[in-house]
Write an enzyme that holds these catalytic residues in place. Sequence first.
Site, mmCIF file in Angstrom:
data_model
loop_
_atom_site.group_PDB
_atom_site.id
_atom_site.type_symbol
_atom_site.label_atom_id
_atom_site.label_comp_id
_atom_site.label_asym_id
_atom_site.label_seq_id
_atom_site.Cartn_x
_atom_site.Cartn_y
_atom_site.Cartn_z
ATOM 1 N N SER A 60 -1.015 -0.818 -4.770
ATOM 2 C CA SER A 60 -1.445 0.456 -5.342
ATOM 3 C C SER A 60 -1.141 1.555 -4.335
ATOM 4 O O SER A 60 -0.710 1.289 -3.212
ATOM 5 C CB SER A 60 -2.949 0.433 -5.660
ATOM 6 O OG SER A 60 -3.718 0.613 -4.483
ATOM 7 N N TYR A 99 3.818 -0.073 -2.052
ATOM 8 C CA TYR A 99 3.661 -0.202 -3.511
ATOM 9 C C TYR A 99 4.907 0.326 -4.215
ATOM 10 O O TYR A 99 5.416 -0.289 -5.162
ATOM 11 C CB TYR A 99 2.423 0.582 -3.918
ATOM 12 C CG TYR A 99 2.137 0.705 -5.389
ATOM 13 C CD1 TYR A 99 2.082 -0.398 -6.222
ATOM 14 C CD2 TYR A 99 1.854 1.965 -5.935
ATOM 15 C CE1 TYR A 99 1.771 -0.272 -7.570
ATOM 16 C CE2 TYR A 99 1.539 2.111 -7.276
ATOM 17 C CZ TYR A 99 1.502 0.991 -8.090
ATOM 18 O OH TYR A 99 1.181 1.120 -9.417
ATOM 19 N N GLU A 121 0.846 -1.199 0.000
ATOM 20 C CA GLU A 121 0.000 0.000 0.000
ATOM 21 C C GLU A 121 0.878 1.244 0.000
ATOM 22 O O GLU A 121 1.769 1.382 0.848
ATOM 23 C CB GLU A 121 -0.898 0.039 1.237
ATOM 24 C CG GLU A 121 -2.015 -0.975 1.235
ATOM 25 C CD GLU A 121 -2.990 -0.740 2.370
ATOM 26 O OE1 GLU A 121 -4.151 -1.170 2.240
ATOM 27 O OE2 GLU A 121 -2.612 -0.127 3.397
ATOM 28 N N CYS A 122 0.641 2.146 -0.918
ATOM 29 C CA CYS A 122 1.306 3.445 -0.983
ATOM 30 C C CYS A 122 2.824 3.257 -0.936
ATOM 31 O O CYS A 122 3.420 2.830 -1.915
ATOM 32 C CB CYS A 122 0.795 4.347 0.135
ATOM 33 S SG CYS A 122 1.110 6.106 -0.171
ATOM 34 N N GLY A 123 3.483 3.553 0.178
ATOM 35 C CA GLY A 123 4.920 3.352 0.253
ATOM 36 C C GLY A 123 5.330 1.929 -0.049
ATOM 37 O O GLY A 123 6.366 1.681 -0.685
#
Length: 460
Positions: free
Chosen positions: A448, A349, A345-347
Site C-alpha cells: 500500500s 507498492y 510500501e509507497c514506492g
Amino acid sequence: MTAPCAAPPPIAPGLILSAPASGSGKTVVTLALLRALRQRGVAVAGIKTGPDYIDPAFHAAASGRPCVNLDSWAMAPALLRGLARAQGTGADLLLAEGVMGLFDGALGLPTGRDTADGSTAALARLLGWPVVLIVDVKGMATSVAALIAGFVRHRPDVAVRGVILNRVGSARHVAAMTAAIASELPELWVLGGLPRQGDLALPERHLGLVQAREHPDLERFLDASARLLSEHIDLDRLIALAQPLKNGPTDAAPRPLPPPGQRIALARDDAFAFTYPAVLEGWRTAGAEITFFSPLADEAPDAAADAIHLPGGYPELHAGRLAAGRTFLPGLRAAAGRGVAIFGECGGYMVLGRGLIAADGTLHAMAGLLPVDTSFAARRRHLGYRRARQLSAGWPGAVGEGFSAHEFHYASIIAEEEDEAGRLFAVTDAGGTALGSVGHRRGSVAGSFLHLISAAPGPA
C-alpha cells in the site's frame, strides 16, 4: 559468594532542537552541532522527531552513529522510551531534531497538554528533555524577545532552556537581541548567533531534502557547517543543558514491527531507501537475518529469502531503469511464484503494480503482482498520519490488528481492481475520519502507499 552484578551501561542525557516554524534552519544547525561535537570527541547520537526517512541519514553521516526516529503519535510511550534508552546506551549526548514548529502536531487532533500529537513539544514532555529553540532572526531585532517569551511561557511542562539565533546580520545584531532576551527572560541561555551563509544549504526535491547518499560533497558541507557553528555557538553551555531521560515504563527490547520472515531480502539503493533503522534492528533482535539487494543495479532478491521487502523511496525518478532491467522484476515474479512473502510500501507498492507513469508521461511496465497502476505525472500530494486496521491475513499481522502509519507521496492511482476481499487495510486519519480501504493483497504479495511505523498505541 555471589559475584557482584555489573553496572548497567550509562544512558546519555538528551536535548531537543526545535524552532518556531519550519524553514528556521533546524536541520542544518542540527547537522553542524552533531559534526562539531563529534570533532570534539563527544560520542553524540542523533534522533529525528516524527515520520522522516531522509534527515536521519544526514544525522548518521554527521555523527558517525545511527539515528533513530521517535514519534509520540505513532509510538506508545514505553516504545519511545525504550528506543531513546537504546539510542543513548554508550553515548555521551543525544540530540533530537524537532519537526515543524515546537507545538505543531497532527492536524485534527486536540492540543491538550497530555496529547501525544506527534509534536516536538509532546516528545519533550514524554522524555523530560529541555528544548533549545532555533530562531530565524532575519528581518527581526529586539522583537525576537517577545517571540521567544511566548514559546517559553506557552506550556510550563515543556522546558525551553536555550536559544540559538540563526541567520544574524552582525555582531551588533546579536548583542542587541541578546540584551533584549536577557531583560525579558533572564533564565534563558542565549547560546550564540549564526551568521547568514548562503552556501550552507541542502538541495531539495518533492519529498524533502535530496538524500544524503546522493549529496555530491556531503563531508565538505558537514565540516564547513561545523566550523562555522564552532566559531559562534557556545558548545559547552549547550552540553550543560542536557537532562537524563525521564523515568517511566520502557520496552526492554523495542520492536516496532514484527519481522516478515526469517531471512529477509531488503531493497536498498537510491530508489528504495525509506526504512526506519529501529524497525530493522527490531527484526534482527527477533532473530531475523537481513540481506540487501539493489534494484537499480538490476539485482534480484536473495533466492534463499522467505520474505522480500520493498520500502519507499524514489522509484518514480528511476522507472525507466527499473523497467529495463532483466533480473530484478523477473526475480520478484519468480519469488511470488514460489510463495515468498513480498511487501511493498509507497514506492515499493508502485513497483509491485502493473505500470508506473513517470513525470514525462511515459508508461513503464512494473512487476504486475498487484492490480494497480500509478502515475507521477498526475501529481497530487497525499500527506498525514494514518491508523490502519488489517483486513487480510499475512504480514504485518493478523486480521483486525492495528498499526500506526504515515502517508507522504505525490503519485496518484489511475486504475486499480475493485476487489474489497483483496484489500489490505481499512484506514482513518489522525482525527479518526474514515478514509476507506487501501492497498492490495494477492497471494503472498501485498502493499500500500502507507509507511508502517509501529503497532498502534491505541485502537485503530
